[in-house]
Design an enzyme around this catalytic site. Structure first.
Site, mmCIF file in Angstrom:
data_model
loop_
_atom_site.group_PDB
_atom_site.id
_atom_site.type_symbol
_atom_site.label_atom_id
_atom_site.label_comp_id
_atom_site.label_asym_id
_atom_site.label_seq_id
_atom_site.Cartn_x
_atom_site.Cartn_y
_atom_site.Cartn_z
ATOM 1 N N ASP A 8 0.897 -1.260 -0.057
ATOM 2 C CA ASP A 8 -0.073 0.068 0.014
ATOM 3 C C ASP A 8 0.856 1.275 0.007
ATOM 4 O OD1 ASP A 8 -2.097 -1.960 0.247
ATOM 5 O OD2 ASP A 8 -2.460 -1.423 2.304
ATOM 6 N N ASP A 129 -15.527 -3.578 -1.190
ATOM 7 C CA ASP A 129 -15.057 -3.044 0.242
ATOM 8 C C ASP A 129 -16.113 -2.859 0.915
ATOM 9 O OD1 ASP A 129 -12.158 -2.990 -0.944
ATOM 10 O OD2 ASP A 129 -12.793 -1.029 -1.697
#
Length: 231
Positions: A8, A129
């Site tokens: 990330d 998500d």
């Protein structure tokens, strides 16, 4: 099964967020490319890269780093974060990245989703998500009124071949997996599995009540049956 180590990227660094909170970032490395090489040396068969800045801003920000990662290693790289236009998707498709993850654009723009499927085909992944069972968008900053399972069914109808599910309540918390949504999604997609599981539980609970079999044995058999049916 293929495990995808994740890198990330926020501010050019490798970080881990806690439940998607950008202010609660732990920095692991200032060199994402070197981190990718490390994962490849450790035996990773593929890599997942997220442009966190892009996800928050709604545009590709760390594209140069992502392409540098993909060019520096020999394993496939998939990336997501801020891919909300066909122009950005085309830009990625022309580069070294193997697969592309879209999320917010798939939720908010049906036309974009349809065209993305046409453009990327099997290389396209849609990220589901969820927080509290509901889809969250815009870098996990906005909660929609769309059920994650209902959205997954919708994606299947639109021809999506790959879905990536994230339980935001567990993300970055080192608490292990929440398997409940996984089981619910299996049951919601397959009526045969629904029927078999229902019959199994009906018979199993009778055996438990009659003290013919231990509950933990039943639970183990249930897991085995579920894995077998969805294989």
């Amino acid at each position: 099964m293929i495990l995808y180590p994740a890198i990330d990227i926020q501010g050019g660094e490798c970080v881990r967020l806690r439940r998607g909170a950008f202010a609660a970032a732990t920095v692991f490395s200032s060199d994402p490319v070197e981190r990718a090489r490390m994962w490849e040396q450790e035996g990773a068969r593929a890599l997942h890269v997220v442009d966190l800045d892009g996800a928050r801003e709604g545009r590709l920000i760390n594209l140069a780093i992502i392409e540098a990662i993909a060019g520096a290693i020999d394993i496939p790289v998939q990336c997501g974060g801020g891919i909300r236009t066909l122009a950005d998707l085309e830009l990625l498709a022309a580069g070294p990245v193997s697969r592309f993850v879209i999320g917010t654009g798939a939720v908010n723009d049906e036309e974009f989703l349809i065209e993305a499927v046409k453009l990327a085909g099997e290389r396209l992944i849609v990220s589901v998500d969820a927080e509290g069972g509901m889809v969250v968008t815009h870098g996990w900053q906005e909660r929609s009124q769309v059920s994650a399972i209902r959205f997954a069914r919708y994606l299947q109808q639109k021809g999506i071949a790959h879905i990536m599910y994230t339980d935001i309540d567990r993300d970055g918390m080192m608490m292990g997996m929440n398997l409940t949504p996984y089981f619910l999604s299996i049951l919601s997609f397959n009526t045969l599995i629904q029927t078999v599981i229902a019959v199994f539980w009906s018979l199993a609970m009778k055996l438990v009540l009659l003290d013919k079999v231990n509950y933990f044995i039943i639970f183990g058999l249930y897991w085995f049956l579920l894995m077998f049916l969805q294989a």
